[in-house]
Design an enzyme around this catalytic site. Structure first.
Site: not given
Ligand code: NAP
Ligand code: HSE
Length: 434
Positions: A14-15, A106, A133, A135, A188, A202, A206, A303
């Protein structure tokens, strides 16, 4: 400085696909800022045969990490693959081979961030991790640069897009938890294993990163008190909503007299609280500084393109540093040793939902437990117990500020009372109703 900068990518999911798109689509702007073209060289993937989201010369794909971390043509490694132990080893090798690093990881930075940053500095390399952290929100840059002159006392925010997406849909559409989690995965937002999203880990990672930077203190992941949203029910959301609260997964990091507490918990906010209207995959972080006062940063927390924007902005910083000859010189290590608040020093309001016997004297027994610990109550609501039939009542209590140690003891004492059938749920309450 070279004529062209070549980056190697670890990961093209995705990223990673977003990074390739931004480097391609914003090439002119990148060239204008850094003075030379940026191209993507080799890209590490697990499955060479997989169909990809971006147009790619197949010869660029590799399943051999050495093609990137030991490749003399690669100047910067962008790590968008995830994972911790193996990834740490690969990045350590890349740094020893004098490659600058940009990462969105992260999981890795929360645990091995201090070590990797030190190795980077020792090797004259940059290591940036803005996308790790919140997005697309430049919150790390804000703490490191924008607010560097201030003393930060509190950071509070929504730092996980997946859980915010789930809680928003449960609140607004009474959607089922499982169906919305699946939607967040399809979009995603979620991690490869979404357990870390829904169990709060998660967000805890962060918050550990933010607390370290904001308080300049050596905070570890284990120092974060974590509770996720997997036990939050539609009923809890609906009951608390009637009482004027919106449920959010809130990360909190507070400093008082040099002592720090960091937590992630489902939290009830008054409907008019600014964080209560942060919906879907959006994130927001409040930062309170002694001099600046209250600031708030808002934007997409997960995203493809928002996250890739943070990564490519880090890449621009790395390339500017290379041009200026200051690579690896920007790190400021923590000023303070760890100093954590005890449970007696952590104060909050709480929402408690009980199922109790529907008979006279019950309320008196329950309130006497609170009175024993000098915990006063802000609201009490009794409702018929819809699902359990006759003989039981639903009791909802909201306390005034109470310390965590006393509150935990009160809940244990209540569980022992004959008149209490079940302690259904308990949540932190934050913010004052206006
Ligand atoms: P993803 O879609 O699962 O992509 C992971 C990519 O890495 C895939 O291309 C995969 O290869 C490759 N990969 C994974 N393990 C590998 C290994 N051992 N060897 C070689 N290649 C490997 O993940 P993502 O959502 O892009 O997330 C990537 C990172 O960004 C994670 O650290 C995540 O926490 C972080 N992040 C994600 C978001 C988000 O919104 N998704 C936001 C902020 C940060 P294949 O394609 O061949 O399987
Ligand atoms: N899974 C993460 C989230 C991705 O939902 O916030 C962004 O870090």
């Amino acid at each position: 400085m070279k004529d062209t900068i070549t980056v190697g990518l670890l990961g093209l999911g995705t990223v990673g696909s977003g990074v390739v798109k931004i480097i391609e689509k914003h090439q002119k702007k990148l060239q204008h800022q850094i003075g030379c073209p940026v191209k993507v060289g080799k890209v590490l993937v697990r499955d060479l045969a997989k169909k990809r989201d971006v147009n790619f010369d197949e010869a660029q794909l590799t399943d051999r990490v050495e093609d990137i971390i030991e490749n003399d043509d690669i100047d910067v490694v962008i790590e968008v693959m995830g994972g911790v132990e193996q990834t740490r080893q690969w990045l350590l090798t890349a740094l020893k081979n004098k490659k600058h690093i940009v990462t969105a990881n992260k999981d890795l930075m929360a645990v091995y961030g201090p070590e990797l940053l030190k190795v980077a500095a020792d090797n004259g390399c940059d290591l940036y991790y803005e996308a790790s952290v919140a997005g697309g929100i430049p919150i790390i840059r804000t703490l490191v640069d924008g607010l560097s002159s201030d003393r930060i006392t509190k950071m509070m925010g929504i730092v996980n897009g997946t859980t915010n997406f789930i809680l928003t849909k449960m609140t607004k559409e009474s959607a089922s938890y499982d169906a919305v989690l699946k939607e967040a995965q399809d979009l995603g937002y979620a991690e490869a294993d979404p357990t870390s999203d829904v169990e709060g880990l998660d967000a805890a990672r962060k918050m550990a990163i933010l607390a370290r930077l904001g308080f300049s203190m050596s905070i570890d992941l284990d120092d974060v008190d974590v509770c996720g949203i997997s036990n939050v029910t539609l009923e809890d959301i609906q009951y608390s909503h009637k009482l004027g609260y919106t449920m959010k997964l809130i990360g909190m990091a507070e400093e008082t007299n040099g002592k720090v507490a960091v937590s992630v918990q489902p939290t009830l906010l008054p409907h008019n609280h600014p964080l209560a209207s942060v919906n879907d995959e959006y994130n927001a972080v409040y930062v309170y500084g002694k001099a600046v006062g209250e600031t708030m940063f808002y934007g997409p927390g997960a995203g493809q393109l928002p996250t890739a924007t943070s990564i490519v902005s880090d890449l621009v910083t790395v390339l500017k540093n290379m041009r200026l000859g200051v690579s690896g010189k920007g790190y400021v290590f923590e000023q303070f040793e760890k100093n954590l608040k005890s449970p007696e020093e952590i104060r909050s309001k709480y929402f408690l939902r009980l199922q109790v016997k529907d008979q006279s004297g019950v309320l008196a027994q329950i309130t006497s437990v609170f009175a024993e610990y000098k915990a006063s109550l802000e609201k009490i609501l009794q409702l018929p117990c819809k699902d359990r039939g006759e003989g039981l009542a639903e009791l909802i209590i909201v306390t005034h500020h109470t310390n965590k140690k006393d509150y935990d003891t009160i809940v244990k004492q209540l569980q022992k009372l004959d008149v209490v059938d079940t302690v259904v749920s308990s949540y932190r309450v934050e913010g004052e109703e206006k």
